[in-house]
Motif scaffolding. Structure first.
Motif, PDB file in Angstrom:
ATOM      1  N   VAL A 156      -4.573   3.953   5.946  1.00 37.13           N
ATOM      2  CA  VAL A 156      -4.751   4.308   4.535  1.00 37.13           C
ATOM      3  C   VAL A 156      -3.822   5.467   4.214  1.00 37.13           C
ATOM      4  N   ARG A 157      -2.785   5.192   3.405  1.00 37.11           N
ATOM      5  CA  ARG A 157      -1.818   6.240   3.097  1.00 37.11           C
ATOM      6  C   ARG A 157      -1.965   6.785   1.692  1.00 37.11           C
ATOM      7  N   ASP A 158      -2.534   5.964   0.800  1.00 35.81           N
ATOM      8  CA  ASP A 158      -2.654   6.378  -0.595  1.00 35.81           C
ATOM      9  C   ASP A 158      -3.510   7.639  -0.723  1.00 35.81           C
ATOM     10  N   ARG A 175      -7.560   8.225  -0.058  1.00 35.61           N
ATOM     11  CA  ARG A 175      -8.000   9.122   1.020  1.00 35.61           C
ATOM     12  C   ARG A 175      -8.964  10.182   0.496  1.00 35.61           C
ATOM     13  N   GLY A 176      -8.623  10.771  -0.658  1.00 33.47           N
ATOM     14  CA  GLY A 176      -9.475  11.809  -1.246  1.00 33.47           C
ATOM     15  C   GLY A 176     -10.837  11.262  -1.638  1.00 33.47           C
ATOM     16  N   VAL A 220     -10.218   1.351  -2.887  1.00 33.76           N
ATOM     17  CA  VAL A 220      -9.360   2.114  -3.802  1.00 33.76           C
ATOM     18  C   VAL A 220      -7.889   1.814  -3.524  1.00 33.76           C
ATOM     19  N   GLU A 221      -7.533   1.667  -2.256  1.00 30.44           N
ATOM     20  CA  GLU A 221      -6.137   1.408  -1.913  1.00 30.44           C
ATOM     21  C   GLU A 221      -5.682   0.052  -2.466  1.00 30.44           C
TER      22      GLU A 221
END
Lengths: 224, 115
Positions: free
Chosen positions: A168-170, A174-175, B107-108
């Motif tokens: 997960v890079r977004d 992540r937040g 969300v991603e």
């Protein structure tokens, strides 16, 4: 009224906060260490919880106005909320619901019952709100408090690494994941790496607290 | 007497929240309702941020110590915790893993669609 409950709480908490300020590690979490230390002191000294709470209850009472005060960070983040309204709302509804349902059903499958299931359901919500929700739905607020802190510690300890390992890079994803899952302790960890993710995490924590407190009492009637 | 204005607003909204919760017999904690009222008042311009921010920050920054007394109550439930250790700690860890990954992936996926 004796002052010993307040005095013991403040002294022990102050000492562990000093330790935490020096080490900055998840295992020096001052809340958990203070709870364990005071509980041991009561047990070793043969004091009752009631005698401790006679004055310490004042600190617990202040959680009410503290929750009301959480309106300020949410108000300050209103522009961020507007900018990511879709992500934040769907992230909180999905994550908040999964947190409740998975905790409840996994505990049930593993042989848990009654008050334990009600106490673990709000474990991903910020402690102050979780204690209030647990009280309202007939859980054990003390058990909820400890489980919430342990959930926060898990997020603080391995959350960021877990998200990276899962690819997960977004930053928004992540937040949101950290705030929805591990409330304040998760937020405190991710903000060290990424300010935007940290801000989103803080908002997600507050909004998930509101979402859970609005939904869980009704949901629990169905689950029970 | 600036601090008293902030404290009056915070305790006023808290009382209003508790009053709504108990008089309408709502399952939602009064403190959460008080928070929503204060948020509404700030957004509606009835309350100005500078009237309450210092006092609110004092509460928010010092919230951690307030979790200790309710947490110590765990001493009363040591027996229960021992008998239900597997469901409690198993659910804690597994639910943590599921929640963080489901939230992040949901969300991603949304963010990728947008691009």
């Amino acid at each position: 009224m004796n002052p010993y409950g307040i005095a013991v709480t403040l002294i022990v908490f102050y000492l562990f906060s000093e330790l935490h300020a020096r080490r900055r590690a998840f295992y020096t979490n001052p809340v958990l260490l203070s709870i364990l230390t005071i509980a041991s002191l009561l047990w070793v000294g043969g004091f009752s919880y009631e005698s401790y709470m006679e004055s310490a209850v004042i600190l617990k009472f202040l959680l009410g106005p503290a929750v009301v005060s959480l309106a300020i960070p949410v108000y300050r983040g209103r522009e961020t909320i507007k900018a990511y309204a879709r992500e934040i709302s769907i992230g909180i509804v999905a994550g908040g619901s999964v947190a409740i349902l998975s905790a409840f059903y996994i505990a049930k499958i593993l042989g848990g019952g009654g008050e334990v299931l009600l106490s673990i359901a709000p474990k991903s919500v910020t402690t102050a709100i979780a204690i209030g929700v647990s009280e309202k739905i007939g859980g054990i607020p003390a058990l909820t408090a400890v489980l919430v802190i342990l959930t926060g510690i898990l997020g603080n300890a391995i959350g960021v690494e877990l998200l990276s390992a899962a690819g997960v890079r977004d930053r928004i994803a992540r937040g949101l994941a950290m705030g929805v899952t591990s409330h304040g302790l998760g937020t405190a960890r991710i903000i060290l790496d990424d300010e935007l993710a940290g801000a989103v995490s803080g908002l997600a924590m507050a909004l998930n607290g509101v979402f859970t407190s609005l939904v869980l009492p009704y949901l629990i009637e169905v689950l029970k | 007497m600036k601090p008293y204005r902030g404290l009056a607003i915070i305790f006023g909204f808290y009382t209003l929240g508790e009053f709504t919760s108990s008089s309408l017999n709502l399952p939602i904690p009064g403190s959460v309702l008080g928070m929503l009222y204060l948020l509404g008042a700030l957004l509606g311009g009835v309350v100005k941020l500078e009237w309450v921010e210092d006092e609110a920050e004092l509460f928010v920054r010092n919230m951690s110590v307030m979790f200790v007394p309710p947490g110590v109550g765990i001493v009363t439930y040591v027996g229960l915790l021992k008998s239900q250790a597997i469901p409690v700690f198993g659910a804690l860890v597994i639910s943590f893993l599921i929640t963080i990954l489901v939230t992040a992936k949901t969300v991603e996926l949304m963010r990728r669609e947008k691009e």
